[in-house]
Scaffold this motif. Structure first.
Motif, PDB file in Angstrom:
ATOM      1  N   ALA A 119      47.189  38.899  61.069  1.00 49.32           N
ATOM      2  CA  ALA A 119      46.607  37.837  60.240  1.00 49.32           C
ATOM      3  C   ALA A 119      46.256  36.623  61.099  1.00 49.32           C
ATOM      4  CB  ALA A 119      47.573  37.458  59.121  1.00 49.32           C
ATOM      5  N   GLU A 120      47.109  36.313  62.055  1.00 50.43           N
ATOM      6  CA  GLU A 120      46.824  35.200  62.963  1.00 50.43           C
ATOM      7  C   GLU A 120      45.596  35.503  63.823  1.00 50.43           C
ATOM      8  OE1 GLU A 120      49.050  32.642  66.516  1.00 50.43           O
ATOM      9  OE2 GLU A 120      50.159  34.160  65.371  1.00 50.43           O
ATOM     10  N   LEU A 121      45.494  36.735  64.305  1.00 46.54           N
ATOM     11  CA  LEU A 121      44.331  37.136  65.085  1.00 46.54           C
ATOM     12  C   LEU A 121      43.055  37.046  64.250  1.00 46.54           C
ATOM     13  CD1 LEU A 121      43.091  38.403  67.658  1.00 46.54           C
ATOM     14  CD2 LEU A 121      43.637  40.649  66.693  1.00 46.54           C
ATOM     15  N   LEU A 122      43.131  37.448  62.995  1.00 46.17           N
ATOM     16  CA  LEU A 122      41.962  37.389  62.127  1.00 46.17           C
ATOM     17  C   LEU A 122      41.514  35.954  61.882  1.00 46.17           C
ATOM     18  CD1 LEU A 122      42.682  40.158  59.462  1.00 46.17           C
ATOM     19  CD2 LEU A 122      41.074  40.230  61.372  1.00 46.17           C
ATOM     20  N   ARG A 123      42.445  35.022  61.819  1.00 50.13           N
ATOM     21  CA  ARG A 123      42.065  33.609  61.672  1.00 50.13           C
ATOM     22  C   ARG A 123      41.237  33.152  62.866  1.00 50.13           C
ATOM     23  NH1 ARG A 123      47.184  33.131  59.076  1.00 50.13           N
ATOM     24  NH2 ARG A 123      48.242  32.779  61.073  1.00 50.13           N
ATOM     25  N   LEU A 124      41.647  33.580  64.048  1.00 49.87           N
ATOM     26  CA  LEU A 124      40.907  33.239  65.260  1.00 49.87           C
ATOM     27  C   LEU A 124      39.515  33.875  65.246  1.00 49.87           C
ATOM     28  CD1 LEU A 124      40.932  31.973  68.130  1.00 49.87           C
ATOM     29  CD2 LEU A 124      41.859  34.149  68.951  1.00 49.87           C
ATOM     30  N   ILE A 125      39.460  35.159  64.880  1.00 51.87           N
ATOM     31  CA  ILE A 125      38.182  35.867  64.842  1.00 51.87           C
ATOM     32  C   ILE A 125      37.268  35.280  63.773  1.00 51.87           C
ATOM     33  CG2 ILE A 125      37.107  38.091  64.322  1.00 51.87           C
ATOM     34  CD1 ILE A 125      39.563  39.423  65.591  1.00 51.87           C
ATOM     35  N   ALA A 126      37.838  34.971  62.604  1.00 52.55           N
ATOM     36  CA  ALA A 126      37.036  34.427  61.500  1.00 52.55           C
ATOM     37  C   ALA A 126      36.388  33.109  61.887  1.00 52.55           C
ATOM     38  CB  ALA A 126      37.904  34.249  60.257  1.00 52.55           C
ATOM     39  N   ALA A 127      37.129  32.270  62.617  1.00 53.67           N
ATOM     40  CA  ALA A 127      36.560  30.997  63.067  1.00 53.67           C
ATOM     41  C   ALA A 127      35.357  31.239  63.988  1.00 53.67           C
ATOM     42  CB  ALA A 127      37.624  30.164  63.778  1.00 53.67           C
ATOM     43  N   GLY A 128      35.486  32.228  64.862  1.00 56.10           N
ATOM     44  CA  GLY A 128      34.365  32.566  65.742  1.00 56.10           C
ATOM     45  C   GLY A 128      33.181  33.137  64.978  1.00 56.10           C
ATOM     46  N   TYR A 129      33.454  33.989  63.993  1.00 58.49           N
ATOM     47  CA  TYR A 129      32.385  34.541  63.170  1.00 58.49           C
ATOM     48  C   TYR A 129      31.609  33.421  62.468  1.00 58.49           C
ATOM     49  CZ  TYR A 129      33.736  39.482  63.537  1.00 58.49           C
ATOM     50  OH  TYR A 129      33.982  40.754  63.983  1.00 58.49           O
ATOM     51  N   ARG A 130      32.331  32.448  61.939  1.00 62.34           N
ATOM     52  CA  ARG A 130      31.666  31.345  61.241  1.00 62.34           C
ATOM     53  C   ARG A 130      30.783  30.561  62.199  1.00 62.34           C
ATOM     54  NH1 ARG A 130      37.051  30.801  58.917  1.00 62.34           N
ATOM     55  NH2 ARG A 130      37.040  31.495  56.744  1.00 62.34           N
ATOM     56  N   ARG A 131      31.276  30.325  63.404  1.00 57.15           N
ATOM     57  CA  ARG A 131      30.473  29.585  64.385  1.00 57.15           C
ATOM     58  C   ARG A 131      29.205  30.342  64.742  1.00 57.15           C
ATOM     59  NH1 ARG A 131      35.631  28.546  66.678  1.00 57.15           N
ATOM     60  NH2 ARG A 131      35.310  30.255  68.168  1.00 57.15           N
ATOM     61  N   GLU A 132      29.297  31.675  64.750  1.00 59.79           N
ATOM     62  CA  GLU A 132      28.152  32.503  65.118  1.00 59.79           C
ATOM     63  C   GLU A 132      27.265  32.831  63.925  1.00 59.79           C
ATOM     64  OE1 GLU A 132      27.199  33.408  68.216  1.00 59.79           O
ATOM     65  OE2 GLU A 132      28.780  32.010  68.815  1.00 59.79           O
TER      66      GLU A 132
ATOM     67  N   LYS B 217      28.075  34.643  61.272  1.00 58.76           N
ATOM     68  CA  LYS B 217      28.356  35.941  60.649  1.00 58.76           C
ATOM     69  C   LYS B 217      29.117  35.696  59.352  1.00 58.76           C
ATOM     70  CE  LYS B 217      30.538  40.428  61.632  1.00 58.76           C
ATOM     71  NZ  LYS B 217      29.365  41.247  61.326  1.00 58.76           N
ATOM     72  N   ARG B 218      28.607  36.228  58.267  1.00 55.49           N
ATOM     73  CA  ARG B 218      29.179  35.926  56.953  1.00 55.49           C
ATOM     74  C   ARG B 218      29.989  37.064  56.363  1.00 55.49           C
ATOM     75  NH1 ARG B 218      24.734  32.336  53.659  1.00 55.49           N
ATOM     76  NH2 ARG B 218      24.104  30.994  55.387  1.00 55.49           N
ATOM     77  N   TYR B 219      29.913  38.248  56.958  1.00 58.03           N
ATOM     78  CA  TYR B 219      30.576  39.408  56.388  1.00 58.03           C
ATOM     79  C   TYR B 219      31.362  40.126  57.478  1.00 58.03           C
ATOM     80  CZ  TYR B 219      26.657  38.448  53.296  1.00 58.03           C
ATOM     81  OH  TYR B 219      25.729  37.818  52.506  1.00 58.03           O
ATOM     82  N   VAL B 220      32.540  40.591  57.113  1.00 65.37           N
ATOM     83  CA  VAL B 220      33.341  41.358  58.062  1.00 65.37           C
ATOM     84  C   VAL B 220      34.044  42.478  57.303  1.00 65.37           C
ATOM     85  CG1 VAL B 220      35.304  39.765  57.792  1.00 65.37           C
ATOM     86  CG2 VAL B 220      35.176  41.248  59.808  1.00 65.37           C
ATOM     87  N   THR B 221      34.038  43.661  57.888  1.00 62.20           N
ATOM     88  CA  THR B 221      34.743  44.807  57.321  1.00 62.20           C
ATOM     89  C   THR B 221      35.915  45.145  58.227  1.00 62.20           C
ATOM     90  OG1 THR B 221      32.753  45.705  56.286  1.00 62.20           O
ATOM     91  CG2 THR B 221      34.590  47.229  56.634  1.00 62.20           C
TER      92      THR B 221
END
Length: 334
Positions: A275-288, A290-294
């Protein structure tokens, strides 16, 4: 006598008339709402209401028409098989509609293959005009596509004198780069029409676009990896409840099965750190952008460990404000 008073009466009248025509023309442009001001500081000149754009593409037979129909039912203006070179023109026309065409969906496929090379140029043109666009790519396995074409007794658009699989291979190669640029990839191999519509509804039915939407999918490795997964986690490092006789008939939605899974060493620690890793990845997705993740969570059969973990992880994401859809791909398949 001033210069204005010296001006002949006819000239003054003509000057006033032209001035009035200019004002009327400016008012017409303002009422139309489609004039883009080159000077953002100019008062009283409205900016263009640029419509939201979704490009639907993907493999023939993967469900493009169903996805387009779903968006049409949600109020989108849908154009099927529009030549890519005309996409910027369609967006411009939507901007001139005074807000009547606020959302446009364009279906692009290999039927217009002689125009397909223009797509990248059109996307670059849209980016230069700051148009918000998303690409939805419909994917499916070769086996599923062959089955669908054979069931309707239709040839693949690119098979020519060859077989259906030859057309599928040619289309995959043609769409490879576009698939890599897609914002949302949906694998329809095991989806029926209603399930595909549910996926589209989950992504586009909302009035406001969230920063990030997640699909958490449980699956069984013995049935193959989900081709539309952005992230994959393997839960086979935990003991399998299948070998516990009293738990075998149940699945990961059962409280006893879930308790058994998360009482194993490392289970809770994995959930916390992932879950902590996903928070990091989600922040990067938002910056890039990317609105959807599976997020795919797998175990051997997709029944116990992956289901229990997917449910717990989805609850974490929801608690953190991420709109989340849970899909148990292989549960009940055994």
């Amino acid at each position: 006598m001033s210069e204005q008073e010296k001006q002949p009466t006819a000239d003054r009248d003509r000057t006033h008339k032209e001035s009035g025509e200019d004002q009327a023309s400016q008012q017409e442009v303002q009422d139309d709402g489609a004039q883009v001001s080159t000077d953002s500081t100019t008062p009283g000149v409205p900016e263009t209401a640029i419509p939201e754009l979704v490009i639907i593409s993907g493999m023939s037979g993967a469900g493009r028409s169903t996805a387009a129909k779903c968006l049409e039912d949600l109020g989108w203006f849908v154009v099927d098989n529009l030549p890519p070179a005309l996409i910027p023109t369609m967006v411009e026309l939507g901007a001139r509609s005074q807000g009547n065409v606020a959302r446009i969906a364009v279906v692009v496929d290999v039927r217009g293959r002689r125009f397909f090379d223009n797509l990248r140029e059109s996307l670059a043109d849209l980016a230069s005009k700051h148009v918000t666009r998303r690409i939805v790519f419909l994917e499916s396995s070769d086996e599923a596509l062959v089955r669908r074409f054979e069931s309707v007794r239709r040839p693949h658009p690119l098979q020519g004198d060859g077989r259906i699989v030859d057309g599928i291979d040619a289309e995959r190669e043609l769409l490879r780069e576009l698939r890599g640029d897609a914002d949302l990839v949906i694998d329809t191999s095991s989806l029926n029409v209603h399930e595909l519509r549910a996926k589209m509804d989950a992504q586009f039915a909302g009035e406001e676009e969230p920063a990030l939407r997640a699909t958490v999918m449980s699956f069984g490795f013995k049935y193959g990896l989900p081709v539309d997964a952005d992230l994959v986690a393997d839960m086979r490092f935990l003991p399998n409840p299948h070998w516990v006789p009293e738990l075998r008939p149940f699945n990961g939605l059962n409280e006893e099965v879930s308790a058994y899974v998360f009482n194993q060493p490392g289970a809770k620690e994995f959930l916390d750190r992932y879950a902590e890793l996903l928070r990091l990845i989600a922040a990067g997705y938002r910056r890039e952008g990317k609105r959807y993740v599976t997020i795919a969570i797998g175990c051997t059969g997709g029944k116990h460990r992956s289901v229990a973990t997917a449910e717990k992880l989805a609850a974490r994401l929801v608690a953190e404000g991420v709109e989340t859809v849970v899909v148990h791909r292989d549960m009940g398949r055994e």
